[in-house]
Write a protein that holds these residues in place. Sequence first.
Motif, PDB file in Angstrom:
ATOM      1  N   ASN A 152      81.855  -0.408  82.796  1.00 50.23           N
ATOM      2  CA  ASN A 152      81.305  -0.532  81.453  1.00 50.23           C
ATOM      3  C   ASN A 152      80.081   0.334  81.201  1.00 50.23           C
ATOM      4  OD1 ASN A 152      82.476  -3.568  82.122  1.00 50.23           O
ATOM      5  ND2 ASN A 152      82.987  -2.781  80.107  1.00 50.23           N
ATOM      6  N   TRP A 153      79.437   0.788  82.266  1.00 53.77           N
ATOM      7  CA  TRP A 153      78.158   1.502  82.116  1.00 53.77           C
ATOM      8  C   TRP A 153      78.145   2.765  82.976  1.00 53.77           C
ATOM      9  CZ3 TRP A 153      76.060  -0.855  78.219  1.00 53.77           C
ATOM     10  CH2 TRP A 153      76.290  -2.222  78.039  1.00 53.77           C
ATOM     11  N   PRO A 154      77.406   3.792  82.560  1.00 54.94           N
ATOM     12  CA  PRO A 154      77.351   5.031  83.344  1.00 54.94           C
ATOM     13  C   PRO A 154      76.875   4.821  84.781  1.00 54.94           C
ATOM     14  CG  PRO A 154      76.338   5.379  81.203  1.00 54.94           C
ATOM     15  CD  PRO A 154      76.636   3.907  81.316  1.00 54.94           C
ATOM     16  N   HIS A 155      75.946   3.885  84.997  1.00 57.97           N
ATOM     17  CA  HIS A 155      75.421   3.688  86.354  1.00 57.97           C
ATOM     18  C   HIS A 155      76.461   3.098  87.307  1.00 57.97           C
ATOM     19  CE1 HIS A 155      74.611  -0.400  84.766  1.00 57.97           C
ATOM     20  NE2 HIS A 155      74.819  -0.767  86.017  1.00 57.97           N
ATOM     21  N   GLN A 156      77.588   2.617  86.774  1.00 61.80           N
ATOM     22  CA  GLN A 156      78.670   2.103  87.615  1.00 61.80           C
ATOM     23  C   GLN A 156      79.642   3.201  88.038  1.00 61.80           C
ATOM     24  OE1 GLN A 156      79.970  -0.787  84.645  1.00 61.80           O
ATOM     25  NE2 GLN A 156      79.342  -2.444  86.015  1.00 61.80           N
ATOM     26  N   LEU A 157      79.403   4.421  87.604  1.00 59.11           N
ATOM     27  CA  LEU A 157      80.311   5.540  87.858  1.00 59.11           C
ATOM     28  C   LEU A 157      79.671   6.569  88.768  1.00 59.11           C
ATOM     29  CD1 LEU A 157      81.399   5.892  84.143  1.00 59.11           C
ATOM     30  CD2 LEU A 157      82.810   4.978  86.002  1.00 59.11           C
ATOM     31  N   LYS A 192      79.123   9.540  83.435  1.00 59.71           N
ATOM     32  CA  LYS A 192      77.769   9.955  83.781  1.00 59.71           C
ATOM     33  C   LYS A 192      77.320  11.055  82.813  1.00 59.71           C
ATOM     34  CE  LYS A 192      76.280   8.331  87.833  1.00 59.71           C
ATOM     35  NZ  LYS A 192      75.163   7.405  87.883  1.00 59.71           N
ATOM     36  N   GLN A 193      76.040  11.302  82.773  1.00 61.21           N
ATOM     37  CA  GLN A 193      75.503  12.408  81.984  1.00 61.21           C
ATOM     38  C   GLN A 193      75.897  13.736  82.629  1.00 61.21           C
ATOM     39  OE1 GLN A 193      73.850  10.341  83.952  1.00 61.21           O
ATOM     40  NE2 GLN A 193      72.397  11.484  85.187  1.00 61.21           N
ATOM     41  N   TRP A 194      75.762  14.824  81.885  1.00 60.90           N
ATOM     42  CA  TRP A 194      76.010  16.141  82.461  1.00 60.90           C
ATOM     43  C   TRP A 194      74.854  16.486  83.380  1.00 60.90           C
ATOM     44  CZ3 TRP A 194      79.563  19.276  83.847  1.00 60.90           C
ATOM     45  CH2 TRP A 194      79.245  20.582  84.214  1.00 60.90           C
ATOM     46  N   ALA A 195      75.169  16.807  84.633  1.00 62.34           N
ATOM     47  CA  ALA A 195      74.152  17.187  85.621  1.00 62.34           C
ATOM     48  C   ALA A 195      74.664  18.376  86.430  1.00 62.34           C
ATOM     49  CB  ALA A 195      73.823  15.994  86.519  1.00 62.34           C
ATOM     50  N   GLY A 196      75.174  19.387  85.708  1.00 66.51           N
ATOM     51  CA  GLY A 196      75.602  20.618  86.360  1.00 66.51           C
ATOM     52  C   GLY A 196      76.811  20.476  87.266  1.00 66.51           C
ATOM     53  N   ASN A 197      77.645  19.488  87.034  1.00 70.78           N
ATOM     54  CA  ASN A 197      78.844  19.223  87.822  1.00 70.78           C
ATOM     55  C   ASN A 197      78.528  18.750  89.243  1.00 70.78           C
ATOM     56  OD1 ASN A 197      81.673  18.981  87.993  1.00 70.78           O
ATOM     57  ND2 ASN A 197      81.861  20.995  88.950  1.00 70.78           N
ATOM     58  N   HIS A 254      74.044  12.366  76.408  1.00 74.65           N
ATOM     59  CA  HIS A 254      72.739  11.718  76.421  1.00 74.65           C
ATOM     60  C   HIS A 254      72.216  11.722  77.853  1.00 74.65           C
ATOM     61  CE1 HIS A 254      69.897   8.331  76.112  1.00 74.65           C
ATOM     62  NE2 HIS A 254      69.826   8.661  74.846  1.00 74.65           N
ATOM     63  N   PRO A 255      70.903  11.695  78.049  1.00 73.48           N
ATOM     64  CA  PRO A 255      70.381  11.646  79.425  1.00 73.48           C
ATOM     65  C   PRO A 255      70.870  10.436  80.228  1.00 73.48           C
ATOM     66  CG  PRO A 255      68.626  12.192  77.895  1.00 73.48           C
ATOM     67  CD  PRO A 255      69.833  11.838  77.064  1.00 73.48           C
ATOM     68  N   GLU A 256      71.288   9.371  79.555  1.00 74.96           N
ATOM     69  CA  GLU A 256      71.784   8.182  80.261  1.00 74.96           C
ATOM     70  C   GLU A 256      73.279   8.238  80.547  1.00 74.96           C
ATOM     71  OE1 GLU A 256      70.679   4.492  78.419  1.00 74.96           O
ATOM     72  OE2 GLU A 256      68.698   5.267  77.922  1.00 74.96           O
ATOM     73  N   GLN A 266      78.349  16.541  92.395  1.00 74.84           N
ATOM     74  CA  GLN A 266      79.186  15.460  92.928  1.00 74.84           C
ATOM     75  C   GLN A 266      78.456  14.112  92.827  1.00 74.84           C
ATOM     76  OE1 GLN A 266      82.324  15.972  94.295  1.00 74.84           O
ATOM     77  NE2 GLN A 266      82.641  13.901  94.979  1.00 74.84           N
ATOM     78  N   ASN A 267      79.125  13.113  92.308  1.00 75.06           N
ATOM     79  CA  ASN A 267      78.624  11.730  92.179  1.00 75.06           C
ATOM     80  C   ASN A 267      77.514  11.539  91.151  1.00 75.06           C
ATOM     81  OD1 ASN A 267      80.406  10.925  94.224  1.00 75.06           O
ATOM     82  ND2 ASN A 267      78.891  11.344  95.799  1.00 75.06           N
ATOM     83  N   LYS A 268      77.063  12.598  90.492  1.00 74.36           N
ATOM     84  CA  LYS A 268      75.936  12.489  89.565  1.00 74.36           C
ATOM     85  C   LYS A 268      76.236  13.003  88.166  1.00 74.36           C
ATOM     86  CE  LYS A 268      72.428  12.818  93.038  1.00 74.36           C
ATOM     87  NZ  LYS A 268      72.345  13.327  94.287  1.00 74.36           N
ATOM     88  N   SER A 269      77.362  13.671  87.985  1.00 76.28           N
ATOM     89  CA  SER A 269      77.650  14.374  86.734  1.00 76.28           C
ATOM     90  C   SER A 269      79.050  14.050  86.238  1.00 76.28           C
ATOM     91  CB  SER A 269      77.542  15.884  86.968  1.00 76.28           C
ATOM     92  OG  SER A 269      77.868  16.615  85.804  1.00 76.28           O
ATOM     93  N   CYS A 270      79.201  14.088  84.903  1.00 76.70           N
ATOM     94  CA  CYS A 270      80.556  14.105  84.358  1.00 76.70           C
ATOM     95  C   CYS A 270      81.169  15.454  84.734  1.00 76.70           C
ATOM     96  CB  CYS A 270      80.544  13.885  82.842  1.00 76.70           C
ATOM     97  SG  CYS A 270      79.605  15.060  81.857  1.00 76.70           S
ATOM     98  N   ILE A 271      82.489  15.562  84.623  1.00 72.66           N
ATOM     99  CA  ILE A 271      83.155  16.801  85.007  1.00 72.66           C
ATOM    100  C   ILE A 271      83.126  17.805  83.853  1.00 72.66           C
ATOM    101  CG2 ILE A 271      84.590  15.646  86.716  1.00 72.66           C
ATOM    102  CD1 ILE A 271      86.930  15.745  84.763  1.00 72.66           C
ATOM    103  N   PRO A 272      83.308  19.085  84.139  1.00 73.64           N
ATOM    104  CA  PRO A 272      83.292  20.089  83.071  1.00 73.64           C
ATOM    105  C   PRO A 272      84.459  19.903  82.099  1.00 73.64           C
ATOM    106  CG  PRO A 272      83.167  21.134  85.243  1.00 73.64           C
ATOM    107  CD  PRO A 272      83.475  19.693  85.466  1.00 73.64           C
ATOM    108  N   GLU A 273      84.272  20.406  80.898  1.00 65.98           N
ATOM    109  CA  GLU A 273      85.368  20.422  79.932  1.00 65.98           C
ATOM    110  C   GLU A 273      86.489  21.289  80.490  1.00 65.98           C
ATOM    111  OE1 GLU A 273      83.671  21.752  76.255  1.00 65.98           O
ATOM    112  OE2 GLU A 273      82.381  19.993  76.100  1.00 65.98           O
ATOM    113  N   GLY A 274      87.710  20.940  80.148  1.00 66.72           N
ATOM    114  CA  GLY A 274      88.863  21.696  80.631  1.00 66.72           C
ATOM    115  C   GLY A 274      90.113  20.849  80.578  1.00 66.72           C
TER     116      GLY A 274
END
Length: 136
Positions: A81-86, A33-38, A12-14, A40-48
Amino acid sequence: MLRLRLERFAYHPEGTLGYLYLPNGTTLATVEKQWAGNAQNKSCIPEGVYRCQPFSGSKYKDVYEITEVPERSAILFHSANWPHQLQGCIAPGLKLTPAKNGLGVMNSRAAMEVLKAACGTEPFEVEITGYRPEYP
């Protein structure tokens, strides 16, 4: 070596939600975090598949570091508890928050204790996948 499986099911965008399957049969909810192209500090990590190890730093004590993430460092399993804390890390919870409250998990500190009880002090692996339903 223990292997955990994190199956993401909501991009999700959030933020990103998933379920973390532990070797002892326990399932925890996760938020990232949402996916943001990997980024740093803004994206979840890639699958793997990633190696994880116990970690204690100045901010986060008795957590797990996820290592060997391409172009990333300082990725942890820690309570939140929330994406903005990560900042690219993964937070476990005992369950997802009700939809009306937004994307997140509940009882993250307790979930970290469940994770630590299941994984102990030895390195382990986590396999991160995305849910892809199969249609006939």
